[in-house]
Design an enzyme around this catalytic site. Structure first.
Site, PDB file in Angstrom:
ATOM      1  N   CYS A  36       0.818  -1.214   0.000  1.00  0.00           N
ATOM      2  CA  CYS A  36       0.000   0.000   0.000  1.00  0.00           C
ATOM      3  C   CYS A  36       0.852   1.263   0.000  1.00  0.00           C
ATOM      4  O   CYS A  36       0.326   2.367   0.010  1.00  0.00           O
ATOM      5  CB  CYS A  36      -0.980  -0.001   1.164  1.00  0.00           C
ATOM      6  SG  CYS A  36      -0.218   0.049   2.771  1.00  0.00           S
ATOM      7  N   CYS A 105      -2.296   7.746   7.370  1.00  0.00           N
ATOM      8  CA  CYS A 105      -0.886   7.921   7.735  1.00  0.00           C
ATOM      9  C   CYS A 105      -0.744   8.254   9.219  1.00  0.00           C
ATOM     10  O   CYS A 105       0.239   7.873   9.859  1.00  0.00           O
ATOM     11  CB  CYS A 105      -0.255   9.041   6.910  1.00  0.00           C
ATOM     12  SG  CYS A 105      -0.158   8.654   5.156  1.00  0.00           S
TER      13      CYS A 105
END
Lengths: 147, 393
Positions: A36, A105
């Protein structure tokens, strides 16, 4: 760029704090995977329950670099139980916001800290799960939150 | 001091050249008549549109009445594929052939047709990003309605064996469409010699304005209409003509054909310099796409242990405009389907940079980009946990 970042994100991206390896680290955590596009590795030196030093290495986008950088600042000098209170929301606030698709994130940064602390306990023969909790460090889990 | 911008993303779009803009300007507020009207300023506009049609036809060796103006490459692709699918399905033909690394204007159109009951074969490309006529031949069925294969790829620039595929389709009596959005104006195209039945193009890829394109439809072929309404474009595509856009597109393509030889030599010099410099100066890089069978201005490289958006952010700070196949820049979680189609592992697909040069770029700019890239890749790798493992490996 199609992803408008706040000045604080760009500051941490351009001048990331605490980048690199920590040779005398006694706690190392790694989360994410290359599939990813984000991998965060967090190195801690813990003395008397206090995080005396910290470094990170991140393979990822601007937001991934910035969240790891600011997370290292937020836990440096803190006690373990304080560092465990670090949430992805606090990371986002400290960065003055992230684009919605980049929120994962910040989750990764929180998970990286917890992963390193878990490693610290494991090295001492202590099961980290009752203290740190179970970690979702698989790509599918953290990616799904922001996108 | 204002930073100089180096634009190296010409596959995304190109600047309108001054001579093109000059030709367009009168058609906004002076000669503004609707080409369908009877008075003189309208008739002049009709002539201007027909002049542009002839310029475009001549560029690909078509007849002017085989050129239909559209709002761009995506509309042309949609019209060609949906239009042929509709007319052919009435004859029981409900099978389509394409590749797995087309532009999304083709891929997503194909996916829509699958929902509507069509069957689509997605031919795999090889590691260089090429498909063969033999693969197409093996996929053909009696009920194949259309083969749609891009002329040149937008990300890695590879140029397909279009003439061979065209020959095969003509022999087998199957319609052949090509998305030539990246190829028109960049490399020579001859729709007659290459036996192309339908061809999509877009003005803003060859220094024309945005929002205008064309579909070449070979005489005798009649795809179902996509846009219904008035009788413009000989009744096949409704909508008042985008006269300034069409005029600009015609002029831009004429210019591109006139300067193609010298521009190609210039772009090859830049491209080959950049590939050579990157491979010499930066360890562990991979050139994506065939080394020579690619568009003259296209460079696509992956840097091991680097993530593309980080590279782009640093390039942007250095005033360099480029693009990446990284998921982070695509708005989705997956990296470029083109790079995955040529077999790149995810991390290399995430770590790709596309530099696409145009006539305005100089060798000096190319040198500057390579110097900056070397520093940027080193900095991104210094931060990367994958690079330590690389060094140890």
């Amino acid at each position: 760029m199609s992803t408008p970042y706040s000045p604080t994100v760009m500051d941490h991206f351009s001048n990331p704090r605490n980048v690199g390896e920590l040779p005398d680290a006694n706690a190392v955590g790694e989360v994410g995977n290359p599939k990813c596009g984000d991998i965060m590795k967090m190195y801690l030196k813990i003395e008397d329950d206090v995080i005396s030093d910290v470094r990170f290495q991140t393979f990822g986008c601007g937001a991934a670099i910035a969240t790891s950088s600011i997370a290292t600042e937020m836990i440096r000098g803190k006690k373990i139980d304080e560092a465990l209170q670090l949430t992805n929301r606090a990371v986002v606030e400290a960065l003055e916001g992230l684009p919605p698709i980049k929120l994962h994130c910040s989750v990764l940064a929180e998970q990286a800290v917890k992963s390193a602390i878990s490693d610290y306990y494991r090295r001492q023969g202590i099961d980290p799960v009752p203290i740190v909790g179970a970690l979702d460090d698989e790509c599918d889990d953290h990616c799904s939150c922001g996108a | 001091m204002e930073q100089k911008i180096i634009y190296a993303d010409n596959a995304a779009t190109t600047p309108v050249s001054p001579s093109v803009l000059e030709k367009m300007l009168p058609f906004f507020s002076q000669s503004y008549g609707n080409p369908s009207s009877m008075y003189s300023i309208a008739r002049d506009n009709k002539e201007a549109v027909e002049h542009a049609r002839a310029q475009i036809a001549s560029a690909i060796n078509a007849d002017p009445n085989e050129i239909y103006f559209t709002a761009g490459g995506s509309e042309s692709d949609n019209w060609a594929i949906k239009g042929i699918a509709q007319t052919q399905s009435a004859r029981g033909k409900k099978h389509l052939i394409t590749t797995n690394f087309e532009h999304h204007a083709v891929l997503h159109t194909m996916e829509e047709l699958e929902k509507a009951g069509f069957e689509v074969t997605y031919l795999p490309v090889n590691e260089d990003g090429l498909v063969t006529a033999e693969q197409v031949a093996a996929a053909l069925r009696p009920e194949t309605a259309l083969v749609s294969i891009m002329y040149a790829n937008n990300e890695i620039g590879t140029i397909q064996p279009i003439a061979e595929i065209g020959e095969l389709c003509r022999q087998k009596g199957v319609m052949f469409h090509t998305d030539a959005v990246q190829a028109v104006g960049a490399i020579p195209i001859d729709v007659k010699a290459e036996k192309i039945d339908l061809l999509s193009m877009s003005s803003h890829k060859f220094n024309g304005p945005k929002g205008v394109g064309a579909l070449y439809i070979r005489k005798g072929i009649r795809p179902a209409r996509l846009i219904h309404g008035g009788g413009q474009e000989r009744g096949q595509r409704a909508g008042t003509e985008n006269v300034p856009g069409i005029v600009g597109m015609g002029q831009a393509l004429e210019n591109a054909i006139e300067t193609m030889e010298s521009k190609t030599a210039h772009l090859l010099e830049i491209r080959d310099y950049v590939v050579e410099a990157i491979e010499r100066e930066i360890p562990r890089v991979r050139l994506n796409g065939h080394r020579t069978q690619r568009l003259p201005g296209n460079v696509n490289v992956s840097f091991q242990a680097c993530e593309g958006e980080s590279l782009l952010l640093f390039l942007d700070m250095a005033g360099i405009c480029a693009s990446s196949g990284s998921a982070c820049t695509s708005g989705s979680l997956d990296p470029s389907h083109v790079l995955l189609a040529i077999g790149l592992p995810h991390e290399l697909a995430h770590g790709s940079i596309r530099l696409t040069f145009g006539g305005q770029n100089t060798l000096e700019e190319a040198r500057h980009i390579c110097e900056e890239l070397k520093k940027i890749v080193a900095e991104v790798r210094r931060r990367s946990p994958l690079w330590n493992e690389e060094k140890g490996a």
